[in-house]
Design a protein around this motif. Structure first.
Motif, PDB file in Angstrom:
ATOM      1  N   ARG A  52       0.726  -1.129   0.128  1.00 54.25           N
ATOM      2  CA  ARG A  52       0.093   0.184  -0.122  1.00 54.25           C
ATOM      3  C   ARG A  52       0.707   1.073  -0.086  1.00 54.25           C
ATOM      4  O   ARG A  52       1.775   1.200   0.834  1.00 54.25           O
ATOM      5  N   GLY A  53       0.521   2.111  -0.870  1.00 54.03           N
ATOM      6  CA  GLY A  53       1.354   3.482  -0.913  1.00 54.03           C
ATOM      7  C   GLY A  53       2.724   3.315  -1.441  1.00 54.03           C
ATOM      8  O   GLY A  53       3.423   4.310  -1.347  1.00 54.03           O
ATOM      9  N   ALA A  54       3.219   2.113  -1.805  1.00 50.46           N
ATOM     10  CA  ALA A  54       4.467   1.983  -2.253  1.00 50.46           C
ATOM     11  C   ALA A  54       5.023   2.717  -3.624  1.00 50.46           C
ATOM     12  O   ALA A  54       4.020   3.079  -4.487  1.00 50.46           O
ATOM     13  N   ARG A  55       6.120   3.192  -3.749  1.00 47.23           N
ATOM     14  CA  ARG A  55       6.397   3.528  -5.078  1.00 47.23           C
ATOM     15  C   ARG A  55       7.244   2.512  -5.961  1.00 47.23           C
ATOM     16  O   ARG A  55       8.081   1.759  -5.536  1.00 47.23           O
ATOM     17  N   LEU A  56       6.291   2.135  -6.998  1.00 49.41           N
ATOM     18  CA  LEU A  56       6.745   1.253  -7.890  1.00 49.41           C
ATOM     19  C   LEU A  56       6.936   1.787  -9.373  1.00 49.41           C
ATOM     20  O   LEU A  56       6.760   0.923 -10.352  1.00 49.41           O
ATOM     21  N   GLU A  73      -3.285   2.353  -3.553  1.00 48.90           N
ATOM     22  CA  GLU A  73      -2.675   3.601  -3.631  1.00 48.90           C
ATOM     23  C   GLU A  73      -1.271   3.595  -3.833  1.00 48.90           C
ATOM     24  O   GLU A  73      -0.335   4.543  -3.720  1.00 48.90           O
ATOM     25  N   ALA A  74      -0.655   2.578  -4.549  1.00 44.81           N
ATOM     26  CA  ALA A  74       0.619   2.472  -4.977  1.00 44.81           C
ATOM     27  C   ALA A  74       0.970   3.172  -6.346  1.00 44.81           C
ATOM     28  O   ALA A  74      -0.274   3.232  -7.092  1.00 44.81           O
ATOM     29  N   GLY A  93      -7.093   2.985  -5.933  1.00 47.13           N
ATOM     30  CA  GLY A  93      -6.498   4.157  -5.669  1.00 47.13           C
ATOM     31  C   GLY A  93      -5.077   4.186  -6.251  1.00 47.13           C
ATOM     32  O   GLY A  93      -4.348   4.914  -6.046  1.00 47.13           O
ATOM     33  N   ALA A  94      -4.808   2.927  -7.161  1.00 51.23           N
ATOM     34  CA  ALA A  94      -3.499   2.970  -7.550  1.00 51.23           C
ATOM     35  C   ALA A  94      -3.212   3.729  -9.052  1.00 51.23           C
ATOM     36  O   ALA A  94      -4.060   4.167  -9.300  1.00 51.23           O
ATOM     37  N   ILE A  95      -2.048   4.469  -8.986  1.00 48.94           N
ATOM     38  CA  ILE A  95      -1.741   5.097  -9.760  1.00 48.94           C
ATOM     39  C   ILE A  95      -0.961   4.130 -11.123  1.00 48.94           C
ATOM     40  O   ILE A  95      -0.130   3.692 -10.957  1.00 48.94           O
ATOM     41  N   ARG A 115      -6.328   5.104 -10.433  1.00 48.81           N
ATOM     42  CA  ARG A 115      -6.134   6.353 -10.927  1.00 48.81           C
ATOM     43  C   ARG A 115      -4.993   6.660 -12.135  1.00 48.81           C
ATOM     44  O   ARG A 115      -4.167   5.667 -12.052  1.00 48.81           O
ATOM     45  N   GLY A 116      -5.185   7.702 -12.905  1.00 47.49           N
ATOM     46  CA  GLY A 116      -4.036   7.949 -13.720  1.00 47.49           C
ATOM     47  C   GLY A 116      -4.066   7.184 -14.785  1.00 47.49           C
ATOM     48  O   GLY A 116      -2.970   6.976 -15.623  1.00 47.49           O
TER      49      GLY A 116
END
Length: 222
Positions: A52-56, A73-74, A93-95, A115-116
């Motif tokens: 969750r929320g990681a920068r990948l 949210e990643a 919520g992931a980008i 998202r995105g």
């Protein structure tokens, strides 16, 4: 040369150094908010990982199991995943801007709330059976050779989407927007009297149109 990885900290260090990681075994690992940008990952398993929320962004993943992973949210901007197992993974919520999924196993994956999404988002050769894509914006995308059988696309924006040789057998299209969606090379499964309403605005082949007419009890004569 590959990095020796046995802990979450090792994985983060490998991403920073640019060393590829081969066959890690880090099931159920906690990587919430971790900076893994640019990581090269080959094989192994991160099944059930909490990302969750990681920068990948810009990661390259090939043949790795991420089944059941939590990717909410990643940031997967410009990521490329090839032959990965993402079954049951969650992407709310992931980008996913310019993200590419090639030949991935995505059975039951949840893509609701992404998202995105951009027009260069790619799904090719993926198994998306019973996936949840409800209310996702896929407008203008190209989806090639994917199995979307029994997937939930209810309320999804599919305008101008090109489905190339996809399986759409039992796919839920309730309230989906299909204006100019190209379905001509895809398998639509059983045609029922509800099909014309579900496919309103889509582009179909003459053979598909004939099947729709037959489902409605119509006889077409020259």
């Amino acid at each position: 040369m590959t990095a020796d990885v046995s802990t979450p900290e090792d994985l983060v260090a490998a991403a920073r150094s640019g060393e590829p990681v081969q066959d890690p075994q880090l099931d159920q690992v906690d990587l919430r908010g971790a900076d893994l940008a640019g990581l090269v990952l080959r094989g192994g398993s991160l099944a059930g990982a909490d990302l969750r929320g990681a920068r990948l962004d810009r990661v390259r993943v090939a043949g790795t199991s991420l089944s059941g992973a939590d990717l909410r949210e990643a940031d997967l901007t410009d990521a490329v995943l090839t032959g990965a197992d993402l079954s049951g993974a969650r992407f709310a919520g992931a980008i996913l801007g310019d993200t590419r999924f090639d030949a991935c196993r995505m059975i039951g994956v949840s893509l609701r709330g992404m998202r995105g999404l951009t027009a260069s988002f790619v799904l090719t050769g993926c198994n998306l059976q019973v996936a949840d894509l409800a209310e996702v914006n896929l407008r203008g995308l190209r989806i090639a050779e994917c199995d979307l059988s029994e997937a939930d696309l209810s309320g999804t924006d599919l305008r101008a989407v090109t489905f190339e040789r996809c399986r759409l057998r039992g796919t839920v299209l309730r309230a989906a927007r299909l204006e100019q969606a190209d379905l001509r090379t895809s398998d639509l499964g059983e045609i029922t009297p509800d099909t014309p309403r579900e496919l309103r605005g889509a582009i179909v082949s003459p053979a598909q149109a004939a099947a729709v007419c037959a489902a409605l009890g119509l006889t077409v004569l020259d």
